[in-house]
Design a protein around this motif. Structure first.
Motif, PDB file in Angstrom:
ATOM      1  N   MET A  30       9.381  10.204   6.194  1.00 15.94           N
ATOM      2  CA  MET A  30      10.761   9.736   6.315  1.00 15.94           C
ATOM      3  C   MET A  30      11.237   9.028   5.056  1.00 15.94           C
ATOM      4  SD  MET A  30      11.582  10.907   9.150  1.00 15.94           S
ATOM      5  CE  MET A  30      13.184  10.198   9.458  1.00 15.94           C
ATOM      6  N   GLU A  31      10.293   8.447   4.300  1.00 10.85           N
ATOM      7  CA  GLU A  31      10.700   7.669   3.133  1.00 10.85           C
ATOM      8  C   GLU A  31      11.449   8.519   2.113  1.00 10.85           C
ATOM      9  OE1 GLU A  31       8.208   4.179   1.422  1.00 10.85           O
ATOM     10  OE2 GLU A  31       8.200   5.775  -0.068  1.00 10.85           O
ATOM     11  N   THR A  32      11.023   9.790   1.952  1.00  7.19           N
ATOM     12  CA  THR A  32      11.704  10.661   0.986  1.00  7.19           C
ATOM     13  C   THR A  32      13.168  10.844   1.369  1.00  7.19           C
ATOM     14  OG1 THR A  32      10.691  12.447   2.226  1.00  7.19           O
ATOM     15  CG2 THR A  32       9.782  11.996   0.066  1.00  7.19           C
ATOM     16  N   MET A  33      13.421  11.053   2.658  1.00  6.60           N
ATOM     17  CA  MET A  33      14.808  11.257   3.103  1.00  6.60           C
ATOM     18  C   MET A  33      15.607   9.972   2.960  1.00  6.60           C
ATOM     19  SD  MET A  33      15.232  13.785   6.275  1.00  6.60           S
ATOM     20  CE  MET A  33      13.725  13.869   7.166  1.00  6.60           C
ATOM     21  N   PHE A  34      14.975   8.865   3.343  1.00  6.39           N
ATOM     22  CA  PHE A  34      15.648   7.568   3.299  1.00  6.39           C
ATOM     23  C   PHE A  34      16.047   7.229   1.862  1.00  6.39           C
ATOM     24  CE2 PHE A  34      16.175   3.051   3.557  1.00  6.39           C
ATOM     25  CZ  PHE A  34      16.639   2.835   4.847  1.00  6.39           C
ATOM     26  N   VAL A  35      15.085   7.407   0.946  1.00  2.00           N
ATOM     27  CA  VAL A  35      15.351   7.078  -0.458  1.00  2.00           C
ATOM     28  C   VAL A  35      16.376   8.034  -1.053  1.00  2.00           C
ATOM     29  CG1 VAL A  35      14.278   6.985  -2.743  1.00  2.00           C
ATOM     30  CG2 VAL A  35      13.154   5.944  -0.797  1.00  2.00           C
ATOM     31  N   PHE A  36      16.344   9.298  -0.586  1.00  2.00           N
ATOM     32  CA  PHE A  36      17.316  10.275  -1.071  1.00  2.00           C
ATOM     33  C   PHE A  36      18.738   9.826  -0.734  1.00  2.00           C
ATOM     34  CE2 PHE A  36      19.902  14.077  -0.074  1.00  2.00           C
ATOM     35  CZ  PHE A  36      19.953  14.630  -1.346  1.00  2.00           C
ATOM     36  N   ILE A  37      18.971   9.419   0.517  1.00  2.00           N
ATOM     37  CA  ILE A  37      20.313   8.977   0.907  1.00  2.00           C
ATOM     38  C   ILE A  37      20.680   7.697   0.163  1.00  2.00           C
ATOM     39  CG2 ILE A  37      21.710   8.144   2.844  1.00  2.00           C
ATOM     40  CD1 ILE A  37      21.203  11.097   2.925  1.00  2.00           C
ATOM     41  N   GLN A  38      19.717   6.800   0.013  1.00  2.00           N
ATOM     42  CA  GLN A  38      20.003   5.546  -0.683  1.00  2.00           C
ATOM     43  C   GLN A  38      20.387   5.799  -2.142  1.00  2.00           C
ATOM     44  OE1 GLN A  38      17.167   2.111  -0.213  1.00  2.00           O
ATOM     45  NE2 GLN A  38      17.067   2.370  -2.408  1.00  2.00           N
ATOM     46  N   ASP A  39      19.630   6.667  -2.823  1.00  2.00           N
ATOM     47  CA  ASP A  39      19.852   6.861  -4.257  1.00  2.00           C
ATOM     48  C   ASP A  39      20.962   7.856  -4.567  1.00  2.00           C
ATOM     49  OD1 ASP A  39      17.866   5.090  -4.570  1.00  2.00           O
ATOM     50  OD2 ASP A  39      16.361   6.496  -5.312  1.00  2.00           O
ATOM     51  N   GLU A  40      21.149   8.847  -3.707  1.00  2.00           N
ATOM     52  CA  GLU A  40      22.146   9.877  -3.997  1.00  2.00           C
ATOM     53  C   GLU A  40      23.504   9.570  -3.371  1.00  2.00           C
ATOM     54  OE1 GLU A  40      21.738  12.719  -5.880  1.00  2.00           O
ATOM     55  OE2 GLU A  40      19.746  11.963  -6.388  1.00  2.00           O
ATOM     56  N   VAL A  41      23.501   8.799  -2.302  1.00  2.00           N
ATOM     57  CA  VAL A  41      24.758   8.560  -1.587  1.00  2.00           C
ATOM     58  C   VAL A  41      25.210   7.112  -1.729  1.00  2.00           C
ATOM     59  CG1 VAL A  41      25.886   8.596   0.665  1.00  2.00           C
ATOM     60  CG2 VAL A  41      24.282  10.391   0.070  1.00  2.00           C
ATOM     61  N   ALA A  42      24.366   6.178  -1.293  1.00  2.00           N
ATOM     62  CA  ALA A  42      24.817   4.790  -1.183  1.00  2.00           C
ATOM     63  C   ALA A  42      25.073   4.166  -2.550  1.00  2.00           C
ATOM     64  CB  ALA A  42      23.800   3.979  -0.393  1.00  2.00           C
ATOM     65  N   MET A  89       0.847  -1.198   0.000  1.00  2.00           N
ATOM     66  CA  MET A  89       0.000   0.000   0.000  1.00  2.00           C
ATOM     67  C   MET A  89       0.882   1.247   0.000  1.00  2.00           C
ATOM     68  SD  MET A  89      -3.186  -0.737   2.501  1.00  2.00           S
ATOM     69  CE  MET A  89      -2.477  -1.757   3.745  1.00  2.00           C
ATOM     70  N   ALA A  90       0.262   2.403  -0.269  1.00  2.00           N
ATOM     71  CA  ALA A  90       1.012   3.661  -0.269  1.00  2.00           C
ATOM     72  C   ALA A  90       1.431   3.997   1.160  1.00  2.00           C
ATOM     73  CB  ALA A  90       0.138   4.774  -0.829  1.00  2.00           C
ATOM     74  N   PRO A  91       2.642   4.586   1.359  1.00  2.00           N
ATOM     75  CA  PRO A  91       3.071   4.952   2.709  1.00  2.00           C
ATOM     76  C   PRO A  91       2.171   6.026   3.320  1.00  2.00           C
ATOM     77  CG  PRO A  91       4.608   5.779   1.076  1.00  2.00           C
ATOM     78  CD  PRO A  91       3.652   4.885   0.357  1.00  2.00           C
ATOM     79  N   LYS A  92       2.119   6.048   4.637  1.00  2.00           N
ATOM     80  CA  LYS A  92       1.181   6.912   5.336  1.00  2.00           C
ATOM     81  C   LYS A  92       1.872   7.577   6.528  1.00  2.00           C
ATOM     82  CE  LYS A  92      -3.097   6.450   7.896  1.00  2.00           C
ATOM     83  NZ  LYS A  92      -3.762   5.492   8.750  1.00  2.00           N
ATOM     84  N   GLY A  93       1.486   8.793   6.853  1.00  2.00           N
ATOM     85  CA  GLY A  93       1.964   9.479   8.061  1.00  2.00           C
ATOM     86  C   GLY A  93       3.463   9.672   8.072  1.00  2.00           C
ATOM     87  N   LYS A  94       4.091   9.310   9.204  1.00  2.00           N
ATOM     88  CA  LYS A  94       5.536   9.507   9.344  1.00  2.00           C
ATOM     89  C   LYS A  94       6.315   8.673   8.334  1.00  2.00           C
ATOM     90  CE  LYS A  94       5.774   6.163  13.084  1.00  2.00           C
ATOM     91  NZ  LYS A  94       5.992   5.892  14.486  1.00  2.00           N
ATOM     92  N   GLN A  95       5.681   7.580   7.931  1.00  2.00           N
ATOM     93  CA  GLN A  95       6.303   6.702   6.935  1.00  2.00           C
ATOM     94  C   GLN A  95       6.578   7.472   5.637  1.00  2.00           C
ATOM     95  OE1 GLN A  95       3.623   3.574   6.048  1.00  2.00           O
ATOM     96  NE2 GLN A  95       5.156   2.267   5.104  1.00  2.00           N
TER      97      GLN A  95
END
Lengths: 445, 68
Positions: free
Chosen positions: A252-264, A243-249
């Protein structure tokens, strides 16, 4: 350019404080020459524990008036201790660690765990010092030879200091030394031991402080908050699978994916999954503490602006990088392939030095950026007191207050940006160092 | 006196870092103007480079403290 401005302000602030101290020193030199006679008379009791150089700093009332209009600060017990306002000292005091937790003017006691060689351990709550709940965190009583000076524990080294819990009359700060007044006597106090070799503190002194200080308490709070956030998120991903992420999910997902895709992924390639937890922990720990340090009036903790904290983060990056270094990584450091032998003799020491300089710069960058930002804010606030001449000049005080508030607001919004940029820079540099260590070299030689 | 020498040393270190980071910023702006679709890559590389230049300046500033 923001970096540049910050370093510029940092050096400006430091040069102001260093310059001011130089000025004071010369001034006291004058005092020493022409009123040494008055000294014995006024402070005969104090002669018992001479500290050589600071003899000249106490001049009697007579010589004080001889100085004319200037507000020279003679450290005597029982007198008026309000000396010249020193913005440098104020700034250093506010970014320092403390043994009380402050929310606005409210001071909350914290546990103290102290160790002095030959004397042993002392474990107690810092309200043993009987400091005022609303105030600056100055203890009104000493405890076992320890005193609470402006929120920080200091130890009296003097053997003549009264045993038990003597009542403290006040604290004196003069010429980089601190004194405590008990009765009419002054006793010099010293700060806890620091491992920076005296660079930003006193080096190894007569006691060690293992307390849950303000910084440690803030760190625990932030770690608890992050655990709640991420454990909750992990649970939500299981429940709401597909399902689509909801609330704090979703936040935070935007930041998490940003570090994963731009850094890691760009730096670590297909091995990124192995290092992703470490990089994420670094990023969110630093970001959380950076942002927590920006909250005004709550704790006022400067955890990522503490050299000890950033040193541990740097050491972790060092260990992870070098433990995962492959054959190619070590070969390129110790015996660079393809270089002539005489070049190798120069290159190898430089490369070996580079292993240690990398975590060192990581440590210093985070520390300097956070400290500089906090200091600039404090200096802007201090401007009010400089122009208001400590309440004597109302026009100057109120006039500067308006400008100073605007400047502080501007600086704090830049600080918000810096909190993100520094967490990102720390993570991306760690990723690039790890990436260089684990990279496969199939294509060349 | 040593205080002022330290201040001058830090000032010189900051001039170097300022020139370096200024050039990085200018070139990155240029690159983004030429190729707006690559803004993400350019931004992270810009921060990486700026951080490396800044590292040299920070070491210089710490040296200023140590030498005094």
């Amino acid at each position: 350019m923001i970096r540049f401005l910050q370093i510029f302000f940092f050096s400006l602030v430091l040069s102001i404080s260093l310059g001011a101290q130089g000025h004071n020193h010369n001034h006291q030199g004058d005092g020493h020459n022409h009123d040494h006679s008055g000294h014995n008379h006024d402070h005969g009791a104090h002669d018992g524990h001479n500290h050589g150089s600071h003899d000249g700093h106490h001049h009697g009332e007579k010589s004080h008036s001889a100085h004319g209009g200037d507000h020279s600060h003679a450290p005597t017990c029982g007198g008026d201790h309000h000396g010249e306002f020193d913005p440098g000292e104020t700034a250093f005091h506010h970014i320092a660690d403390a043994n009380v937790y402050s929310i606005g003017p409210l001071q909350i006691p914290l546990p103290c765990i102290l160790y002095a060689p030959k004397k042993g351990w002392d474990v107690f709550m810092s309200n043993k010092f009987k400091f005022k709940t609303i105030g600056h965190g100055d203890g009104s009583k000493a405890y076992n030879g320890y005193v609470l000076d402006g929120g920080s524990i200091r130890r009296v080294k003097d053997a003549g200091f009264p045993e038990g819990e003597p009542v403290i009359n006040g604290f004196i700060h003069h010429d980089k030394k601190s004194y405590v007044c008990v009765g009419n006597k002054m006793y010099e106090t010293e700060a806890k031991s620091t491992a920076d070799g005296g660079l930003f503190g006193g080096g190894i002194t007569s006691f060690y402080d293992f307390s849950i200080t303000k910084n440690v308490a803030s760190m625990i709070l932030v770690v608890l908050f992050l655990s709640w956030l991420f454990l909750g998120m992990a649970k939500q991903y299981k429940i709401r699978e597909g399902m689509a992420p909801k609330g704090k999910q979703s936040f935070m997902e935007t930041m998490f994916v940003f570090i994963q895709d731009e850094v890691a992924i760009p730096f670590l390639g297909n091995k990124y999954m192995k290092f992703l937890p470490f990089l994420m922990a670094l990023f969110f720990f630093i970001l959380g503490l950076n942002l927590f340090g920006q909250v005004p009036f709550f704790g006022g903790s400067n955890v990522t602006g503490n050299l000890g904290v950033t040193m541990v983060l740097g050491i972790l990056a060092f260990i992870v990088t070098n433990m995962n270094g492959n054959k190619h990584y070590w070969e390129h450091i110790l015996w660079m392939p393809g270089a002539p032998a005489w070049v190798k003799t120069i290159l190898t020491p430089v490369e070996v030095l580079g292993i240690f300089i990398k975590p060192l710069t990581l440590m210093l960058r985070l520390f300097a950026n956070m400290t500089a930002g906090h200091m600039v804010v404090i200096i802007f606030v201090s401007l009010i007191f400089i122009f208001g001449e400590l309440g004597e000049n109302l026009v100057g005080g109120y006039g500067t207050a308006v400008a100073s508030t605007l400047l502080t607001l501007f600086m704090m919004s830049i600080e918000l940006l810096v909190a993100f940029i520094q967490a990102f820079a720390f993570t991306i540099l760690t990723a690039s160092y790890i990436g260089a260590a684990v990279e496969e070299h199939d294509d060349h030689h | 006196m040593t205080g002022s020498v330290v201040a001058i040393g830090m000032g010189i270190a900051v001039i170097g870092a300022g020139l370096g980071i200024g050039t990085i910023g200018a070139k990155a702006m240029d690159a983004i103007a030429r190729q707006p679709e690559a803004v993400g890559d350019i931004r992270s590389n810009m921060i990486l480079m700026a951080a490396l230049v800044e590292g040299a300046a920070l070491i210089a500033i710490v040296m200023c403290f140590l030498v005094k």
